[in-house]
Design an enzyme around this catalytic site. Structure first.
Site, PDB file in Angstrom:
ATOM      1  N   GLY B  42       0.785  -1.226   0.000  1.00  0.00           N
ATOM      2  CA  GLY B  42       0.000   0.000   0.000  1.00  0.00           C
ATOM      3  C   GLY B  42       0.817   1.276   0.000  1.00  0.00           C
ATOM      4  O   GLY B  42       0.277   2.353  -0.196  1.00  0.00           O
ATOM      5  N   CYS B 251     -28.215  -9.367 -15.807  1.00  0.00           N
ATOM      6  CA  CYS B 251     -27.616  -9.000 -17.092  1.00  0.00           C
ATOM      7  C   CYS B 251     -28.564  -9.414 -18.213  1.00  0.00           C
ATOM      8  O   CYS B 251     -29.066 -10.539 -18.231  1.00  0.00           O
ATOM      9  CB  CYS B 251     -26.264  -9.705 -17.246  1.00  0.00           C
ATOM     10  SG  CYS B 251     -25.597  -9.623 -18.918  1.00  0.00           S
ATOM     11  N   CYS B 254     -26.605 -12.464 -20.370  1.00  0.00           N
ATOM     12  CA  CYS B 254     -26.286 -13.774 -19.809  1.00  0.00           C
ATOM     13  C   CYS B 254     -27.089 -14.086 -18.556  1.00  0.00           C
ATOM     14  O   CYS B 254     -27.025 -15.201 -18.043  1.00  0.00           O
ATOM     15  CB  CYS B 254     -24.793 -13.887 -19.512  1.00  0.00           C
ATOM     16  SG  CYS B 254     -24.285 -12.954 -18.061  1.00  0.00           S
ATOM     17  N   CYS B 276     -23.407  -7.170 -18.407  1.00  0.00           N
ATOM     18  CA  CYS B 276     -22.157  -7.344 -17.661  1.00  0.00           C
ATOM     19  C   CYS B 276     -21.112  -6.389 -18.201  1.00  0.00           C
ATOM     20  O   CYS B 276     -20.933  -6.260 -19.416  1.00  0.00           O
ATOM     21  CB  CYS B 276     -21.627  -8.756 -17.823  1.00  0.00           C
ATOM     22  SG  CYS B 276     -22.571  -9.994 -16.958  1.00  0.00           S
ATOM     23  N   CYS B 282     -19.227 -12.460 -19.333  1.00  0.00           N
ATOM     24  CA  CYS B 282     -20.537 -12.557 -19.969  1.00  0.00           C
ATOM     25  C   CYS B 282     -20.506 -13.596 -21.098  1.00  0.00           C
ATOM     26  O   CYS B 282     -21.375 -14.451 -21.200  1.00  0.00           O
ATOM     27  CB  CYS B 282     -20.931 -11.186 -20.523  1.00  0.00           C
ATOM     28  SG  CYS B 282     -22.685 -11.001 -20.859  1.00  0.00           S
TER      29      CYS B 282
END
Lengths: 286, 294
Positions: B42, B251, B254, B276, B282
């Site tokens: 980080g 979605c 899909c 998606c 997808c």
């Protein structure tokens, strides 16, 4: 009130610079002690050889004309200007071990934590002390969050409580400070500084730029809060009326030096130094 | 000091360029920065970012990190807003295909190195994969504190309370934490980190991810990293816990209900659909559905 974060454990002893022995004349129950504080701006003098003690609950006024070094002294006390000589000592609260620490040899994390938790600084211009881009509530809540508050509801209710104390309508809590009047901004700044329950507050011309009726209300407010919370305060002002109302003791500065100091009544009613006499006699009597 | 053997240039398809465009010294310099970044999760490590043949803001940081870690056997996938076929993704993929001659793919499963902008693939990544993020503004405290000297000090002393002011403002104004992307996180309980402008939907995926995550900011010349299996915690309030976006429909292509959806305008009469954002995810689901139907 949130429980104040405790000081981090002392780091490796090698990390801290060697300590000079503490001055022998420190008052046992004092809060802040300053010895021979000197600030230079190149070859010009900011303030020179300022020495004073401050006790808990005491309000010290620093008066003098423009350019006499009042603000320089305040900035030196709060660490915003580097000092060229002298010592600044602070008595840490008993639950942190107590005793005097030298602010110039204290490690930076500890000094910053002390300042965040124990001190407040009220700037002359509210815009220097406020975050103008976030709401009034966030301005009051920020010091709490900086000390670890993580409960939105608590932060909010404390912010509302403080808005009430400084006489700002609670429905203004989500407004930006830039939509506030000058007096409201100044009161908001005071709330932000007092919300963490500090022991010591520095104020630089807290009533500067406000009209007299607003000044009077603000002074009433500050006086009430100082009494209620047992705050110690260092107040810089050029306005002797403000000094008389708020300060227990006065220091008169001229050309960077303290020329006279004593109890407020004593200094204002029986000035000894010619400059203080001039200062007192220059006030318009209404 | 023994350095790893220089990466062998395997018949570059573009004449006159070193393998993966950057010269070997630059790659070493970037690798050192990456090693430091991995060692301090980080923490933003400064590096001597180079001029790249694309403008700042188009992924100059990510592309340099990718160039420094890519090898001839790597299989590269590039994502832009979740899709493999948008301009940025296509041109960066082609850039490495031409300068490094590496294999490229659109399938998350096959890739060993994934450079991304704005999304983390829906498919969980594994230990053999590296995820490289393009980062526009690496400093999460920038919004509250404009001074770089001060933000460094705040990182050093863990003075992160001010970050909650932004979240407080969200709740005060909208009744909930409305920050939906670039949502600040705490890495390994220590450094505050900006996850780059990924939606907060992806924040939980960063937590203890099996793959190495590298972040490159080209304009600000910073690299930071999250090593595999490192804790990544999104900031929140006790009474307003962190939560991700959700949609009230699946979605449209899909039928997925667990993926991040993009709103697509389909005509000028208010027609719209939600699909998606991860195109590979997808497509994989639709292929599987077709297979099952046959």
């Amino acid at each position: 009130m949130t429980t104040p974060a405790s000081l981090p454990a002392t780091g490796q002893a090698t990390a801290e610079p060697p300590r000079a022995p503490l001055p022998a004349d420190l008052p046992e129950d004092g809060l802040l002690a300053v010895r021979d504080l000197t600030v230079r701006y190149g070859r010009r003098l900011g303030c020179a050889e300022v020495t004073f003690d401050l006790w808990p609950g005491e309000v010290l006024g620093i008066v003098g004309e423009s350019g006499s070094g009042k603000t320089t002294l305040l900035n030196a006390l709060t660490g915003r200007v580097a000092i060229d000589g002298g010592r600044r000592l602070y008595a840490v609260p008993a639950d942190d071990g107590g005793g005097w620490v030298d602010l110039d040899t204290l490690s930076e994390p500890k000094r910053r934590l002390l300042m965040r938790r124990d001190w407040g600084i009220v700037h002359q211009h509210p815009r220097d002390g406020l975050r103008l881009a976030v709401s009034a509530g966030a301005n009051i809540g920020e010091p709490l969050m900086a000390l670890g508050a993580r409960h939105y509801g608590d932060i909010r209710s404390q912010a509302l409580g403080w808005l009430d104390k400084v006489e700002i309508a609670p429905e203004r809590i989500d407004d930006l400070p830039r939509t506030f009047s000058g007096g409201m901004q100044q009161r908001l700044q005071i709330a932000r500084n007092l919300v963490t329950g500090p022991r010591l507050v520095f104020m630089d011309e807290p009533t500067g730029g406000l009209d007299v009726s607003v000044q009077a209300r603000l002074l009433d407010l500050v006086r009430g809060l100082v009494d209620e919370m047992g705050l110690a305060a260092v107040i810089v002002t050029h306005d002797l009326a403000v000094a008389r109302l708020l300060a227990h003791r006065l220091m008169v500065m001229k050309e960077g030096r303290v020329v006279e100091s004593g109890l407020t009544d004593q200094v204002l009613d029986d000035p000894h130094h010619p400059y203080t006499q001039l200062l007192v006699s220059s006030v318009l009597q209404v | 000091m023994t350095m790893p053997a220089p990466t062998r240039a395997s018949t570059p398809t573009s004449e006159g360029y070193n393998f993966a465009y950057l010269d070997e010294q630059t790659k070493r310099m970037i690798r050192r920065a990456i090693l430091k970044a991995v060692a301090i999760p980080g923490y933003q490590v400064p590096f001597a970012g180079r001029e790249m043949p694309l403008p700042y803001g188009w992924g100059t940081g990510g592309i340099q990190v990718t160039a420094a870690v890519i090898g001839p056997k790597d299989v590269l996938k590039v994502i832009d807003q979740g899709a493999d076929d948008t301009t940025n993704a296509v041109s960066i993929r082609r850039f490495f295909a031409r300068t490094a001659g590496v294999a490229t793919t659109e399938a998350t499963r096959e890739a060993t190195l994934i450079q991304t902008r704005h999304r983390i693939p829906e498919l969980p990544l594994n230990e053999r994969q590296i995820l490289v993020y393009q980062v526009p503004i690496p400093e999460p405290l920038r919004w509250m504190e404009p001074r770089e000297t001060e933000t460094r000090k705040m990182h050093a002393l863990e003075e992160y309370g001010v970050m909650h002011v932004k979240l407080y403002e969200d709740i005060a104004r909208f009744g909930r934490i409305a920050t939906s992307y670039n949502y600040p996180v705490r890495v390994d309980g220590r450094y505050l980190m900006s996850p780059s402008p990924t939606p907060k939907f992806d924040n939980p995926k960063m937590d203890r991810m099996a793959a190495l995550q590298l972040f490159g900011a080209g304009r600000e010349k910073r690299i930071y990293a999250v090593p595999p299996y490192t804790e990544v915690k999104s900031l929140d309030f006790d009474d307003h816990p962190f939560e991700v976006q959700s949609w009230d429909q699946p979605c449209a292509l899909c039928g997925a209900t667990d993926s991040y959806l993009d709103e697509v305008i389909t005509d000028d009469r208010g027609g719209r659909m939600f699909v998606c954002s991860d195109t590979d995810h997808c497509r994989r689901r639709r292929d599987a559905q077709e297979e099952a139907a046959q």
